[in-house]
Design a protein around this motif. Structure first.
Motif, PDB file in Angstrom:
ATOM      1  N   ASN A  45      54.156  19.156 -58.044  1.00 18.04           N
ATOM      2  CA  ASN A  45      53.016  19.616 -58.835  1.00 18.04           C
ATOM      3  C   ASN A  45      51.834  18.839 -58.497  1.00 18.04           C
ATOM      4  O   ASN A  45      51.045  18.828 -59.185  1.00 18.04           O
ATOM      5  N   GLN A  46      51.669  18.532 -57.128  1.00 15.69           N
ATOM      6  CA  GLN A  46      50.591  17.908 -56.569  1.00 15.69           C
ATOM      7  C   GLN A  46      50.427  18.434 -55.266  1.00 15.69           C
ATOM      8  O   GLN A  46      51.098  18.718 -54.482  1.00 15.69           O
ATOM      9  N   PRO A  47      48.856  18.427 -54.814  1.00 12.77           N
ATOM     10  CA  PRO A  47      48.885  19.101 -53.418  1.00 12.77           C
ATOM     11  C   PRO A  47      49.661  18.123 -52.223  1.00 12.77           C
ATOM     12  O   PRO A  47      50.221  18.694 -51.280  1.00 12.77           O
ATOM     13  N   ARG A  48      49.719  16.879 -52.365  1.00 16.89           N
ATOM     14  CA  ARG A  48      50.538  15.997 -51.167  1.00 16.89           C
ATOM     15  C   ARG A  48      51.248  15.017 -51.870  1.00 16.89           C
ATOM     16  O   ARG A  48      50.752  14.204 -53.189  1.00 16.89           O
ATOM     17  N   GLY A  49      52.456  14.935 -51.654  1.00 17.49           N
ATOM     18  CA  GLY A  49      53.292  13.855 -52.233  1.00 17.49           C
ATOM     19  C   GLY A  49      54.297  14.302 -53.277  1.00 17.49           C
ATOM     20  O   GLY A  49      53.955  15.317 -53.900  1.00 17.49           O
ATOM     21  N   GLY A  50      55.205  13.857 -53.466  1.00 25.82           N
ATOM     22  CA  GLY A  50      56.231  14.143 -54.737  1.00 25.82           C
ATOM     23  C   GLY A  50      57.151  15.475 -54.249  1.00 25.82           C
ATOM     24  O   GLY A  50      57.663  16.088 -55.316  1.00 25.82           O
ATOM     25  N   GLU A  51      57.062  15.883 -53.222  1.00 28.20           N
ATOM     26  CA  GLU A  51      58.051  17.077 -52.821  1.00 28.20           C
ATOM     27  C   GLU A  51      59.378  17.101 -53.048  1.00 28.20           C
ATOM     28  O   GLU A  51      59.909  16.033 -52.876  1.00 28.20           O
ATOM     29  N   VAL A  52      59.877  17.969 -53.675  1.00 28.89           N
ATOM     30  CA  VAL A  52      61.329  18.014 -54.129  1.00 28.89           C
ATOM     31  C   VAL A  52      61.891  19.219 -53.521  1.00 28.89           C
ATOM     32  O   VAL A  52      61.316  20.295 -53.868  1.00 28.89           O
ATOM     33  N   ASN A  53      63.031  19.218 -52.667  1.00 26.92           N
ATOM     34  CA  ASN A  53      63.651  20.167 -51.960  1.00 26.92           C
ATOM     35  C   ASN A  53      64.408  21.094 -53.004  1.00 26.92           C
ATOM     36  O   ASN A  53      64.787  20.550 -53.953  1.00 26.92           O
ATOM     37  N   VAL A  54      64.252  22.640 -52.635  1.00 28.86           N
ATOM     38  CA  VAL A  54      64.768  23.431 -53.839  1.00 28.86           C
ATOM     39  C   VAL A  54      66.064  23.393 -53.924  1.00 28.86           C
ATOM     40  O   VAL A  54      66.846  23.630 -54.883  1.00 28.86           O
ATOM     41  N   SER A  55      66.886  22.948 -53.009  1.00 30.82           N
ATOM     42  CA  SER A  55      68.140  22.714 -52.852  1.00 30.82           C
ATOM     43  C   SER A  55      68.662  21.632 -54.004  1.00 30.82           C
ATOM     44  O   SER A  55      69.854  21.622 -54.613  1.00 30.82           O
ATOM     45  N   THR A  56      67.915  20.741 -54.288  1.00 28.91           N
ATOM     46  CA  THR A  56      68.192  19.653 -55.321  1.00 28.91           C
ATOM     47  C   THR A  56      67.986  20.393 -56.885  1.00 28.91           C
ATOM     48  O   THR A  56      68.267  19.783 -57.866  1.00 28.91           O
ATOM     49  N   LEU A  57      67.542  21.631 -56.728  1.00 29.27           N
ATOM     50  CA  LEU A  57      67.286  22.031 -58.044  1.00 29.27           C
ATOM     51  C   LEU A  57      68.145  23.091 -58.634  1.00 29.27           C
ATOM     52  O   LEU A  57      67.811  24.110 -59.435  1.00 29.27           O
ATOM     53  N   LYS A  58      69.476  23.162 -57.981  1.00 28.42           N
ATOM     54  CA  LYS A  58      70.204  24.119 -58.372  1.00 28.42           C
ATOM     55  C   LYS A  58      70.633  24.237 -59.800  1.00 28.42           C
ATOM     56  O   LYS A  58      71.029  23.290 -60.405  1.00 28.42           O
ATOM     57  N   GLY A  59      70.816  25.313 -60.464  1.00 27.75           N
ATOM     58  CA  GLY A  59      71.129  25.591 -61.732  1.00 27.75           C
ATOM     59  C   GLY A  59      70.119  25.388 -62.835  1.00 27.75           C
ATOM     60  O   GLY A  59      70.266  25.407 -64.009  1.00 27.75           O
ATOM     61  N   ARG A  60      68.682  24.990 -62.314  1.00 27.86           N
ATOM     62  CA  ARG A  60      67.769  24.543 -63.393  1.00 27.86           C
ATOM     63  C   ARG A  60      67.109  25.894 -63.786  1.00 27.86           C
ATOM     64  O   ARG A  60      67.089  26.716 -62.854  1.00 27.86           O
ATOM     65  N   ASN A  61      66.596  25.964 -64.882  1.00 26.29           N
ATOM     66  CA  ASN A  61      65.479  27.096 -65.146  1.00 26.29           C
ATOM     67  C   ASN A  61      64.031  26.408 -65.485  1.00 26.29           C
ATOM     68  O   ASN A  61      64.083  25.384 -65.448  1.00 26.29           O
ATOM     69  N   MET A  62      63.231  27.661 -65.849  1.00 25.28           N
ATOM     70  CA  MET A  62      61.882  27.097 -66.072  1.00 25.28           C
ATOM     71  C   MET A  62      61.765  26.004 -67.070  1.00 25.28           C
ATOM     72  O   MET A  62      61.130  24.903 -67.134  1.00 25.28           O
ATOM     73  N   GLN A  63      62.412  26.026 -68.115  1.00 24.00           N
ATOM     74  CA  GLN A  63      62.322  25.249 -69.366  1.00 24.00           C
ATOM     75  C   GLN A  63      62.798  23.719 -69.030  1.00 24.00           C
ATOM     76  O   GLN A  63      62.157  22.855 -69.197  1.00 24.00           O
ATOM     77  N   SER A  64      64.023  23.840 -68.253  1.00 24.11           N
ATOM     78  CA  SER A  64      64.578  22.346 -68.008  1.00 24.11           C
ATOM     79  C   SER A  64      63.612  21.669 -66.974  1.00 24.11           C
ATOM     80  O   SER A  64      63.763  20.433 -66.848  1.00 24.11           O
ATOM     81  N   LEU A  65      62.942  22.553 -66.332  1.00 25.37           N
ATOM     82  CA  LEU A  65      62.258  21.870 -65.176  1.00 25.37           C
ATOM     83  C   LEU A  65      60.735  21.419 -65.677  1.00 25.37           C
ATOM     84  O   LEU A  65      59.947  20.725 -65.332  1.00 25.37           O
ATOM     85  N   GLY A  66      60.507  21.783 -67.081  1.00 28.02           N
ATOM     86  CA  GLY A  66      59.176  21.188 -67.609  1.00 28.02           C
ATOM     87  C   GLY A  66      58.185  22.417 -67.485  1.00 28.02           C
ATOM     88  O   GLY A  66      57.021  21.788 -67.773  1.00 28.02           O
ATOM     89  N   LEU A  67      58.345  23.569 -66.939  1.00 26.38           N
ATOM     90  CA  LEU A  67      57.271  24.201 -66.426  1.00 26.38           C
ATOM     91  C   LEU A  67      56.813  25.238 -67.626  1.00 26.38           C
ATOM     92  O   LEU A  67      57.776  25.486 -68.621  1.00 26.38           O
ATOM     93  N   LYS A  68      55.426  25.214 -68.075  1.00 18.90           N
ATOM     94  CA  LYS A  68      55.088  26.186 -69.109  1.00 18.90           C
ATOM     95  C   LYS A  68      53.986  27.240 -68.578  1.00 18.90           C
ATOM     96  O   LYS A  68      53.621  27.131 -67.325  1.00 18.90           O
ATOM     97  N   HIS A  69      53.875  27.976 -69.352  1.00 14.22           N
ATOM     98  CA  HIS A  69      52.652  29.104 -69.125  1.00 14.22           C
ATOM     99  C   HIS A  69      51.369  28.433 -68.570  1.00 14.22           C
ATOM    100  O   HIS A  69      50.914  27.460 -69.099  1.00 14.22           O
ATOM    101  N   GLY A  70      51.161  28.951 -67.242  1.00 15.25           N
ATOM    102  CA  GLY A  70      49.913  28.719 -66.565  1.00 15.25           C
ATOM    103  C   GLY A  70      50.026  27.335 -65.190  1.00 15.25           C
ATOM    104  O   GLY A  70      49.102  27.148 -64.856  1.00 15.25           O
ATOM    105  N   ASP A  71      51.273  26.998 -65.381  1.00 17.96           N
ATOM    106  CA  ASP A  71      51.425  25.672 -64.598  1.00 17.96           C
ATOM    107  C   ASP A  71      51.372  26.036 -63.172  1.00 17.96           C
ATOM    108  O   ASP A  71      51.668  27.082 -62.762  1.00 17.96           O
TER     109      ASP A  71
END
Length: 660
Positions: A45-71
C-alpha cells in the motif's frame, strides 16, 4: 468498485467486486505485465516497504483485505529469463493462490507477555478532576477520561524516556475499526541497510556489478529510538548476583554469565515489559584482569534452553551479564569509576557484540511481516559507581545498530566511545555498500546540527537505556544458590561424589513417595534440590533421562511449599531411583567404621558422644561440599575488600590491610 494498480508497466484500473478473490485480480495484473514470474509478485500500500507476496494472500477477497473503491496498490515482480505465453503465465497463478495458506506473521507463537498486552488496551486511568470536572460520578469528560499509553505529556511528567514496545505498537497501528487496507497489514517493518539482491527493477547486473536507486539503501540519520523492547531488568534475588561476583572477588578476573528468566508485565510504564532473572549460568570462558575470552557459538546452549523451558514457569535466556571492575590503586577497597557521561557507558566493541547477540535472538511478533522483530536480549554490566562501589547498568542497542552490524557497516575503534564506519568495498568476495550516514547534535550555541558520521561517531547514538532493580519481596523460583557453579575450574569444581554425600546426609534414600511424618526431611531435600546449578550439573551426569530431567526441573522450579507438595512426582521416576541407588552404595559415610568393631554400640560412651558432636557440626557447616569455599579451613575473608585469603600471613594479599 475500481482498484488502481501501479507497477513498472504503468498505471491500471480494474473493475472488481468486494467478494472478488485475489486470484482473479492477480490474473488481470498478469495480463498487463511482461514476462512476469507469478511466484515473485508482491502487493503493497506504499511505494517502498511493506511488500507482501501474493502467495501469502491465498483465499482472501477484496473486502477481507480492506480494499475499497479507489484504493491504490503498488505491484512489484521479477521477470522470467524467457518470455512465456499469457496462458502459461496465468496457469501458475491459479496454483499459487490456494485458499488454505496463512501469512507468516499469523503462524508465529508470541511470548505470553505479548499475548497479555494484546488483550488489554493499556489505557492510563485518571481520577475525577475537582477543578474542571462538572459532571456526576458515573460520567466522564476530557479532564478525567483515560489516556492513551503513548501520551507524551504523561511520559514527560513521569520521566519515562522511551515508549514501551506495545505502547509504540498502539501508536502506529491504525484503528481496529478502520476499513483501509493498511489495517490488515503488520505495522512494523524490520530495518535493513543491505543492497536488495536481486534488484526489484531487474534491469542491471546484481550487486556489486551494478546498483540503482531501487536496490540501494537510503541515507541513514542516526536518532534516538522512540521505543524499547524491555523497560526493566529485575533480579529475583541478591544472592545470585553475589555468587556471580564471588569469582571476581576471589580471582580479580572478569566473568560472563547468561541470564535465565522470563518476561512479565511491568506496571511502572504504560504497557511495559520487564525481564525477571531467576539464575545466572556461566558458559566456558577465560577471564582476564581487563576482559575475557568467550567461545561462541555456545555448545551447551540448546541443552540449557531446553532445561529452562521445562520449568514450571517456562524460562528462557533474557540477556547476559559481565563484570568490568578494576580496584583503585589508591584504595583497594574501591573500584575505578570508568563508565560515566564523560567517557562511555558501553564501549564500541561491547555495543557491536550486543548487536550480534540481539540479531541471533529475535523476538517473535505478529506485528512484523517476517514474523519476527527486534530482540528482547538485555546487556547488563557490573561496574563501579562514582563512590567506588559495585552497581549494575542495563542497556540494549537500537534497531539501527543491529541493521548496521547486519550490513557489515561499522566496526570498533581504538577509542572505546567511538564507532568507526567501514569504507565501501566493491570486491566480489566481500562486497559492502555504505550509504551516507549522519547524526544530529547540539552545538555550543544550542542549535541542532546535522553532521556526517563518516569516518566515526559516538557510540551513545546506538544505545537504549534499561532500568534495573530488585523486588521488595523476593520470591525466586530457585530456593538455593549454594551448589558449586559450572565452568569455574580450579575455583569451584562440580563433583558427583559431593552430590551423593549431600544426599546421604539429607537421608534422601529414606524418603519414599506418599510417606507421612517426613515433612522436615522433605523440606530440607526440596531446598537442596531447588538450585539451578545443581540441576544443570545433574543433566551432564547421564543419571537422568531426558523425560525425567523435565520432571526434575518442573518439580524444583516452584515456591518451596509447592516443591514439598509435588515432590512425589520426582521420587517415583526411574532416574531418581538410580540416583538413590548410587547414593546408598557409593556415597562416603559420615563416620568411618572402626577396624576392631562394626557398630557404634561397641565404643565407649564418651567416644560415641564425641562422634555424634562431629556429625552435628558437619551438618551445621552445610550439606556436603556443594557450598564453595566460604569459611573453609585456611580461608580468611578480608573485612575491607572481601578478598578470600588462603595464605598464613596477617595482611590481605589484595589491599594490604590487616586481616584481624
Amino acid at each position: 468498485m475500481l482498484v488502481r494498480v501501479r507497477s513498472k508497466d504503468g498505471n491500471f484500473r480494474f473493475d472488481v467486486q468486494p467478494t472478488t478473490d485475489i486470484s482473479e485480480l492477480l490474473h488481470k495484473i498478469l495480463e498487463t505485465t511482461q514476462n512476469a514470474d507469478p511466484s515473485t509478485i508482491t502487493f503493497s500500500n506504499q511505494p517502498r516497504g511493506g511488500e507482501v507476496n501474493v502467495s501469502t494472500l491465498k483465499g482472501r477477497n477484496m473486502q477481507s483485505l480492506g480494499l475499497k473503491h479507489g484504493d491504490l496498490l503498488f505491484v512489484g515482480y521479477q521477470s522470467h529469463d524467457s518470455a512465456p505465453s499469457t496462458a502459461s503465465a496465468t496457469a501458475p497463478a491459479q496454483d499459487i493462490v490456494q485458499p488454505d495458506a496463512k501469512r507468516p506473521w499469523e503462524t508465529v507463537q508470541e511470548d505470553p507477555v505479548d499475548t497479555y498486552w494484546r488483550k488489554h488496551d493499556g489505557k492510563i486511568p485518571r481520577s475525577r478532576d475537582s477543578r474542571f470536572c462538572k459532571h456526576g460520578a458515573n460520567a466522564m469528560c476530557d479532564y478525567c477520561m483515560p489516556l492513551e499509553p503513548y501520551d507524551p505529556k504523561y511520559h514527560t511528567e513521569h520521566s519515562i524516556k522511551h515508549l514501551s514496545y506495545h505502547a509504540y505498537l498502539r501508536k502506529i497501528s491504525p484503528a481496529s475499526s478502520s476499513s483501509s487496507s493498511a489495517s490488515s497489514l503488520p505495522p512494523l517493518t524490520p530495518l535493513s541497510y543491505k543492497v536488495k539482491n536481486p534488484c526489484p527493477n531487474a534491469n542491471h547486473p546484481p550487486w556489486p556489478a551494478g546498483i540503482c536507486t531501487a536496490c540501494q539503501p537510503s541515507a541513514i540519520t542516526l536518532q534516538p529510538q522512540p521505543f524499547r523492547m524491555v523497560d526493566h531488568l529485575e533480579f529475583a534475588g541478591h544472592e545470585m548476583v553475589d555468587r556471580f561476583l564471588q569469582a571476581w572477588r576471589r580471582t580479580g578476573t572478569q566473568r560472563f554469565g547468561w541470564l535465565i528468566g522470563r518476561y512479565e508485565p511491568y506496571d511502572e510504564v504504560p504497557m511495559g515489559v520487564k525481564a525477571v532473572v531467576e539464575a545466572i549460568h556461566e558458559p566456558p570462558q577465560e577471564g582476564e584482569l581487563d576482559g575475557l575470552t568467550l567461545g561462541l557459538p555456545w555448545e551447551d546452549e540448546q541443552r540449557i534452553r531446553g532445561l529452562a523451558a521445562s520449568a514450571s514457569t517456562p524460562l528462557t535466556i533474557v540477556g547476559y551479564m559481565f563484570t568490568d571492575l578494576d580496584p583503585s590503586e589508591d584504595d583497594r577497597t574501591k573500584n575505578v569509576y570508568k563508565r560515566h557521561p564523560g567517557s562511555y557507558y558501553l564501549t564500541c566493541l561491547e555495543a557491536i557484540f550486543a548487536a550480534h547477540m540481539q540479531l541471533h535472538n529475535p523476538m517473535a511478533s505478529r506485528s512484523s511481516p517476517t514474523g519476527s522483530f527486534a530482540s528482547r536480549l538485555v546487556t547488563a554490566v557490573a561496574t563501579a559507581t562514582e563512590e567506588g562501589s559495585v552497581d549494575i547498568a542495563a542497556y540494549q542497542v537500537s534497531e539501527q545498530a543491529c541493521a548496521m552490524v547486519d550490513a557489515d557497516m561499522i566496526e570498533a575503534s581504538v577509542d572505546p566511545g567511538i564507532v568507526r564506519v567501514k569504507p565501501e568495498d566493491r570486491s566480489q568476495d566481500a562486497a559492502r555498500y555504505v550509504p551516507d550516514v549522519f547524526f544530529r547534535y547540539k552545538n555550543e550555541y544550542g542549535l541542532e546540527v546535522k553532521k556526517s558520521a563518516k569516518p566515526a561517531f559516538p557510540v551513545e547514538y546506538l544505545l537504549v537505556n534499561v532500568t534495573h532493580g530488585f523486588p521488595q519481596n523476593p520470591q525466586p523460583l530457585f530456593s538455593s544458590n549454594q551448589f558449586t557453579i559450572e565452568n569455574r575450574s580450579g575455583l569451584e569444581d562440580q563433583d558427583i561424589q559431593a552430590v551423593l554425600k549431600s544426599l546421604q546426609q539429607l537421608r534422601a534414600p529414606n524418603i519414599s513417595p506418599g510417606s507421612t511424618g517426613q515433612d522436615a526431611l522433605r523440606r530440607e531435600l526440596a531446598t537442596y534440590l531447588s538450585d539451578w546449578h545443581l540441576v544443570a550439573f545433574l543433566g551432564t551426569t547421564q543419571l537422568f533421562s531426558e523425560d525425567d530431567m523435565k520432571v526434575l526441573v518442573r518439580t524444583i522450579s516452584r515456591p518451596l511449599q509447592d516443591i514439598v507438595a509435588h515432590l512425589d512426582e520426582l521420587l517415583v521416576t526411574e532416574s531418581w531411583h538410580t540416583l538413590m541407588t548410587f547414593t546408598s552404595e557409593s556415597a562416603p559415610k559420615s563416620v568411618p567404621s572402626n577396624s576392631n568393631s562394626n557398630t557404634l554400640d561397641d565404643l565407649p560412651q564418651d567416644i560415641r558422644e564425641q562422634l555424634e558432636r562431629m556429625q552435628q557440626e558437619e551438618r551445621e557447616a552445610g550439606s556436603g561440599s556443594g557450598t564453595p569455599g566460604s569459611g573453609g579451613m585456611g580461608v580468611r575473608i578480608c573485612p575491607h575488600c572481601t578478598f578470600e585469603n588462603t595464605h598464613g600471613g596477617s595482611d590481605c594479599e589484595v589491599c594490604g590491610l590487616p586481616l584481624g
